[in-house]
Design a protein around this motif. Structure first.
Motif, PDB file in Angstrom:
ATOM      1  N   MET A  96       0.837  -1.186   0.000  1.00  0.00           N
ATOM      2  CA  MET A  96       0.000   0.000   0.000  1.00  0.00           C
ATOM      3  C   MET A  96       0.878   1.244   0.000  1.00  0.00           C
ATOM      4  O   MET A  96       1.862   1.332   0.743  1.00  0.00           O
ATOM      5  CB  MET A  96      -0.904   0.006   1.230  1.00  0.00           C
ATOM      6  CG  MET A  96      -1.849   1.191   1.301  1.00  0.00           C
ATOM      7  SD  MET A  96      -2.806   1.220   2.824  1.00  0.00           S
ATOM      8  CE  MET A  96      -1.531   1.658   4.013  1.00  0.00           C
ATOM      9  N   VAL A  97       0.536   2.214  -0.805  1.00  0.00           N
ATOM     10  CA  VAL A  97       1.291   3.462  -0.902  1.00  0.00           C
ATOM     11  C   VAL A  97       0.725   4.443   0.114  1.00  0.00           C
ATOM     12  O   VAL A  97      -0.468   4.777   0.073  1.00  0.00           O
ATOM     13  CB  VAL A  97       1.223   4.045  -2.321  1.00  0.00           C
ATOM     14  CG1 VAL A  97       1.961   5.381  -2.382  1.00  0.00           C
ATOM     15  CG2 VAL A  97       1.808   3.062  -3.324  1.00  0.00           C
ATOM     16  N   SER A  98       1.550   4.878   1.040  1.00  0.00           N
ATOM     17  CA  SER A  98       1.120   5.804   2.088  1.00  0.00           C
ATOM     18  C   SER A  98       1.639   7.215   1.887  1.00  0.00           C
ATOM     19  O   SER A  98       1.260   8.110   2.632  1.00  0.00           O
ATOM     20  CB  SER A  98       1.585   5.294   3.463  1.00  0.00           C
ATOM     21  OG  SER A  98       1.101   4.003   3.712  1.00  0.00           O
ATOM     22  N   LEU A  99       2.484   7.396   0.894  1.00  0.00           N
ATOM     23  CA  LEU A  99       3.132   8.689   0.713  1.00  0.00           C
ATOM     24  C   LEU A  99       3.106   9.062  -0.760  1.00  0.00           C
ATOM     25  O   LEU A  99       3.500   8.257  -1.609  1.00  0.00           O
ATOM     26  CB  LEU A  99       4.581   8.614   1.206  1.00  0.00           C
ATOM     27  CG  LEU A  99       5.313   9.919   1.511  1.00  0.00           C
ATOM     28  CD1 LEU A  99       4.631  10.654   2.651  1.00  0.00           C
ATOM     29  CD2 LEU A  99       6.767   9.643   1.856  1.00  0.00           C
ATOM     30  N   PRO A 100       2.632  10.236  -1.106  1.00  0.00           N
ATOM     31  CA  PRO A 100       2.642  10.638  -2.519  1.00  0.00           C
ATOM     32  C   PRO A 100       4.069  10.840  -3.002  1.00  0.00           C
ATOM     33  O   PRO A 100       4.976  11.076  -2.205  1.00  0.00           O
ATOM     34  CB  PRO A 100       1.858  11.960  -2.516  1.00  0.00           C
ATOM     35  CG  PRO A 100       1.996  12.481  -1.120  1.00  0.00           C
ATOM     36  CD  PRO A 100       2.054  11.276  -0.237  1.00  0.00           C
ATOM     37  N   PRO A 101       4.292  10.752  -4.312  1.00  0.00           N
ATOM     38  CA  PRO A 101       5.655  10.936  -4.831  1.00  0.00           C
ATOM     39  C   PRO A 101       6.193  12.329  -4.499  1.00  0.00           C
ATOM     40  O   PRO A 101       5.432  13.299  -4.364  1.00  0.00           O
ATOM     41  CB  PRO A 101       5.480  10.752  -6.345  1.00  0.00           C
ATOM     42  CG  PRO A 101       4.201   9.997  -6.499  1.00  0.00           C
ATOM     43  CD  PRO A 101       3.328  10.415  -5.370  1.00  0.00           C
ATOM     44  N   ALA A 102       7.504  12.414  -4.360  1.00  0.00           N
ATOM     45  CA  ALA A 102       8.145  13.698  -4.100  1.00  0.00           C
ATOM     46  C   ALA A 102       7.959  14.615  -5.303  1.00  0.00           C
ATOM     47  O   ALA A 102       7.977  14.175  -6.451  1.00  0.00           O
ATOM     48  CB  ALA A 102       9.625  13.511  -3.794  1.00  0.00           C
ATOM     49  N   GLN A 103       7.796  15.911  -5.037  1.00  0.00           N
ATOM     50  CA  GLN A 103       7.575  16.883  -6.097  1.00  0.00           C
ATOM     51  C   GLN A 103       8.855  17.393  -6.718  1.00  0.00           C
ATOM     52  O   GLN A 103       8.827  18.045  -7.756  1.00  0.00           O
ATOM     53  CB  GLN A 103       6.770  18.069  -5.541  1.00  0.00           C
ATOM     54  CG  GLN A 103       5.408  17.682  -5.004  1.00  0.00           C
ATOM     55  CD  GLN A 103       4.529  17.043  -6.067  1.00  0.00           C
ATOM     56  OE1 GLN A 103       4.383  17.572  -7.170  1.00  0.00           O
ATOM     57  NE2 GLN A 103       3.953  15.880  -5.739  1.00  0.00           N
ATOM     58  N   SER A 104       9.993  17.120  -6.099  1.00  0.00           N
ATOM     59  CA  SER A 104      11.270  17.596  -6.627  1.00  0.00           C
ATOM     60  C   SER A 104      12.392  16.720  -6.087  1.00  0.00           C
ATOM     61  O   SER A 104      12.197  15.945  -5.142  1.00  0.00           O
ATOM     62  CB  SER A 104      11.506  19.062  -6.231  1.00  0.00           C
ATOM     63  OG  SER A 104      11.626  19.190  -4.824  1.00  0.00           O
ATOM     64  N   TRP A 105      13.570  16.859  -6.704  1.00  0.00           N
ATOM     65  CA  TRP A 105      14.720  16.116  -6.214  1.00  0.00           C
ATOM     66  C   TRP A 105      15.106  16.572  -4.814  1.00  0.00           C
ATOM     67  O   TRP A 105      15.528  15.759  -3.983  1.00  0.00           O
ATOM     68  CB  TRP A 105      15.910  16.307  -7.161  1.00  0.00           C
ATOM     69  CG  TRP A 105      17.157  15.662  -6.652  1.00  0.00           C
ATOM     70  CD1 TRP A 105      17.497  14.346  -6.717  1.00  0.00           C
ATOM     71  CD2 TRP A 105      18.236  16.301  -5.940  1.00  0.00           C
ATOM     72  NE1 TRP A 105      18.708  14.121  -6.111  1.00  0.00           N
ATOM     73  CE2 TRP A 105      19.192  15.305  -5.622  1.00  0.00           C
ATOM     74  CE3 TRP A 105      18.488  17.616  -5.553  1.00  0.00           C
ATOM     75  CZ2 TRP A 105      20.371  15.588  -4.953  1.00  0.00           C
ATOM     76  CZ3 TRP A 105      19.662  17.901  -4.866  1.00  0.00           C
ATOM     77  CH2 TRP A 105      20.590  16.886  -4.578  1.00  0.00           C
ATOM     78  N   VAL A 106      14.952  17.850  -4.517  1.00  0.00           N
ATOM     79  CA  VAL A 106      15.267  18.363  -3.181  1.00  0.00           C
ATOM     80  C   VAL A 106      14.403  17.676  -2.134  1.00  0.00           C
ATOM     81  O   VAL A 106      14.880  17.269  -1.071  1.00  0.00           O
ATOM     82  CB  VAL A 106      15.075  19.898  -3.140  1.00  0.00           C
ATOM     83  CG1 VAL A 106      15.119  20.405  -1.703  1.00  0.00           C
ATOM     84  CG2 VAL A 106      16.147  20.597  -3.967  1.00  0.00           C
TER      85      VAL A 106
END
Length: 819
Positions: free
Chosen positions: A341-351
């Motif tokens: 299960m995915v609990s965290l949305p993808p990061a919006q940037s490399w930072v």
């Protein structure tokens, strides 16, 4: 006579004149919300209070100025039509208004329009909050008496509830990044949440100090991103738990005396913020909750509250798996049938992704320290972790995206004594390299992959992670193993493991890149600027050597008459590592600010070094080295720094009220107690591996020493040998096979292979063979200890190789750390 026409009648008394009806209340009564008697020249309340009584010439109508709401509603309606119909601005506004509108909404793009609509809604909220507080719409000039100036020099308008109304201001963060817009007063976000925070001036001090003295040890926040989110009304609520974590870890360093805070008030604020973090961080799975709990665990361990910290560390190691921060967010060819299960949305940037990666590695370090300091098993294993090392801190803060190598975690299933670890995958194995191959296949695979990983993209924090993992390997793969020392085969396997770990540590030291062999990051000869994480990496490596060698150096009496061991040589290694740790520690404390704290792992390294010097003095009856007391003094200095400004020199009454001592103070007191027991009792023996029982909340009076084996009598089963100009005991013990023995060419060049006569020659017995190899002169003469003498203090490193680049930012280990 008609009473209505009588000037002395009741109506004449009851009916005031027209000027009296229109006369407003005086300024003082309106401010105090009192009913004004409107007497001239001074009303009753002002006369009673001795305050000046000033009347306005005319009464201002209450509420928002006439037409303000209608004007804002009209503008919103026009902009809504622009979004729905796509009409141009020129047909709706004049030329100047159209140009202003285009600059705000970005050529009529929906996203820009929504941004402007949001701004207008915020203006409405400000008017509404102003009316609720009973304040006039116009707050007056920024330099009114109720203003304060923050650390950045920005003017802030104070509000009645003690918070500053942060208007449109700009500032530069300590990383030197571009200016940040501070768009919204904090009181407009949520009064209920803000009521738990300190005043704005103190809060700004806490955030600034956090990035200066705490962030270097646990680099988990990108300062520019954090400060930007902190001023965004939509991003601020998730950060409240992080801000309270900052209060717990950094409040005592934020000049509390300048904010009129006593030591008791300081402790109360820290206790309250810690409770808020612990209670709220369990409500949901977020990166911010992990960051706040890392701060709490870091503070608890340093405070000496170990029992409170371990439960948090255990929770972190599981939660970081739930959020899938233990692995890189990429696929590797095969996927499980049941996807997690995915609990965290993808990061919006490399930072942001790098910030998540650092959150994991800080939890990893806490897990490893917990295992080393207590002797417990690690929670994060090779099956869980598939992560790249953190990038160089300077590049991260500047947003320069780089690709770092993977760092391989050893499989704990191979830890059982008898399994060779010589062919375990390299530390920088890619995900494609399997760890389940037979030893022969692994050997051929490692021989084929001779290309070295690109380590130019990592910084000091990555090397601190590697050194911490090496320390954990010594504990997991060597000290925690159960050995029957009456079984020659098991002893042989145990000594083989000792040799393999020793060679791994030597290899790590030898192949440190040139720019990372010195913890002094300054390129100026007259300036010494110690990087926290790099200094800690060096001290941790020496501690690994001590923990690996001290059992061989100071064996118990019942190990006699098994096989020869290089005990004197291992004891000499322990002493050298301890002395060099003292030199590194003293230099770091000398060249860093006197009010900057030192991490708990650094205190642990200093403690292990001091303790082995005490053990050596007791075991071999040598002169007690001065380095022991220098290390105790360093621990005292670490304790003073950790307590902060108000607690640096606590009063006697406050000291008695404190339930716990900080970790460095506990270590220093334990060393003094051990020394006193040795002096008082000639038969008292110090347990060589008893360091794991020290980190607790029990007082020294409650700690009962465990039964210790007596010091062996040298003439019964030992030979004498001089190592480093010192006489010692070479204990008769032994160990294993000859497989996997490799000597680095740089160390063996020019060395003789002739063995000392008293050690004999190899035989067919496996235990005797490993003993012979451990006593080989080439093996004994390898450089194992990182010292100040072999560090690189030159300034010839070019800017292309030095991670600081333009010199405007410290190294990775010192993320946000400036002297």
């Amino acid at each position: 006579m008609d009473s209505a026409n009588d000037p002395d009648g009741p109506s004449a008394v009851a009916a005031p004149s027209a000027p009296e009806i229109e006369k407003p209340s005086c300024h003082g009564c309106r401010k105090r919300k009192l009913k004004c008697s409107r007497e001239l020249p001074t009303c009753a309340h002002c006369r009673r209070l001795g305050a000046p009584c000033v009347y306005d010439d005319k009464r201002n109508k209450p509420g928002v100025k006439s037409g303000a709401i209608e004007s804002l509603s009209r503008r919103i309606e026009v902009l809504e039509n622009a979004v729905l119909k796509g009409d141009g601005l020129e047909g709706m506004f004049g030329g100047d208004e159209a140009a202003s509108g285009r600059s705000q909404i970005g050529n009529n793009t929906p996203g820009g329009v929504l941004s402007l609509l949001s701004t207008l809604c915020l203006e409405l909220c400000k008017h509404n909050n102003t009316l609720k507080r009973g304040q006039p719409a116009d707050n007056g000039p920024a330099t009114s008496p109720g203003t304060s100036r923050g650390l950045s020099g920005d003017v802030e308008t104070a509000s009645p509830d003690g918070f500053a109304a942060w208007g449109q201001t700009r500032r530069m963060d300590s990383c030197g990044n571009p200016s940040i817009e501070l768009q919204l007063p904090p009181q407009d976000v949520g009064d209920a949440q803000l009521s738990t925070l300190p005043p704005a001036a103190l809060l700004e001090d806490i955030v600034t100090v956090y990035f200066a003295v705490i962030q270097p040890w646990i680099p988990i926040l990108h300062e520019t991103r954090f400060r930007t989110r902190m001023r965004d009304p939509e991003q601020l609520p998730p950060l409240f738990v992080v801000i309270h974590g900052m209060i717990v870890s950094a409040l005592r360093f934020a000049h509390p005396e300048g904010h009129a805070l006593s030591a008791e008030e300081l402790d109360a604020m820290i206790k309250r913020s810690r409770s808020i973090v612990v209670l709220n961080a369990m409500d949901s799975l977020t990166v911010e909750n992990l960051q706040a709990l890392i701060m709490i665990a870091f503070s608890d361990i340093g405070n000496g509250d170990a029992s409170r910290a371990w439960s948090i560390v255990g929770s972190l190691t599981r939660t970081v798996e739930y959020l899938q921060l233990t692995v890189e967010p990429v696929t590797h060819g095969t996927e499980p049938l049941l996807k997690p299960m995915v609990s965290l949305p993808p990061a919006q940037s490399w930072v942001e992704e790098e910030e998540r990666r650092r959150v994991f590695w800080n939890i990893f370090n806490l897990d490893r320290f917990c295992s080393v300091a207590t002797g417990w098993n690690t929670s994060l294993t090779a099956d869980d972790v598939l992560r790249r090392l953190p990038a160089d801190g300077g590049r991260w803060h500047k947003g320069e995206q780089v690709m770092t190598p993977y760092f391989g975690i050893w499989d704990r299933a191979n830890a059982k004594i008898g399994n060779s670890i010589a062919f375990l995958p390299a530390d920088y194995s890619s995900p494609d390299q399997t760890q389940t191959q037979p030893a022969a296949q692994q050997s051929s695979t490692s021989a084929q992959s001779t290309s070295a990983p690109d380590m130019s993209t990592v910084g000091a924090f990555a090397y601190c992670i590697e050194a911490t993992e090496s320390l954990s390997r010594v504990t997991t793969f060597f000290l925690q193993q159960r050995i029957n020392f009456n079984d020659r085969r098991e002893v042989s396997s145990w000594l083989t493991r000792f040799k393999e770990l020793d060679l791994r540590l030597i290899h790590w030291k030898m192949f440190l890149p040139l720019q990372w062999k010195d913890s002094n990051i300054s390129r100026q000869p007259e300036l010494v600027e110690m990087d926290p994480n790099l200094t800690l990496a060096h001290a941790t490596h020496n501690t690994s050597m001590i923990l690996l060698h001290q059992r061989v150096a100071y064996p118990p009496a019942d190990w006699a008459n098994i096989v020869r061991l290089p005990s004197v040589w291992s004891a000499d290694t322990c002493q050298n590592a301890a002395i060099e740790t003292q030199n590194i520690t003293a230099k770091y404390l000398k060249y860093t600010p006197k009010d900057s704290p030192v991490a708990h792992q650094f205190a642990f390294c200093a403690f292990v070094a001091a303790r082995v010097l005490l053990v050596h003095w007791r075991y071999y009856a040598h002169e007690l080295p001065e380095a022991l007391w220098l290390l105790v003094d360093s621990l005292d200095e670490m304790a003073r720094r950790w307590r902060g400004r108000l607690h640096g020199q606590p009063s006697a009454s406050f000291t008695q009220q404190r339930r716990h001592r900080c970790l460095a103070e506990t270590y220093a007191d334990h060393l003094r107690d051990l020394h006193q027991r040795c002096v008082a009792d000639p038969d008292f023996s110090v347990d060589v591996l008893g360091y794991s029982t020290v980190i607790s909340n029990k007082s020294l009076q409650q700690q009962q020493p465990a039964p210790q084996p007596q010091k062996p009598q040298a003439p019964a089963y030992a030979t004498h040998r001089s190592v480093g100009g010192k006489e010692g005991v070479g204990l008769l013990l032994g160990h294993s096979s000859t497989q996997g023995v490799h000597y680095p060419d740089s160390q063996s060049a020019g060395q003789t292979t002739t063995q000392p006569a008293q050690y004999g020659t190899p035989t067919d017995d496996e235990l005797s063979n490993i003993s012979y190899m451990l006593l080989d002169q080439r093996f004994l003469d390898m450089e194992r200890v990182i010292s100040l003498d072999n560090m690189i203090f030159s300034t010839g490193l070019g800017s292309n190789t030095h991670p600081m680049g333009d010199g405007s930012m410290p190294l990775d280990g010192g993320d946000g750390y400036q002297h």
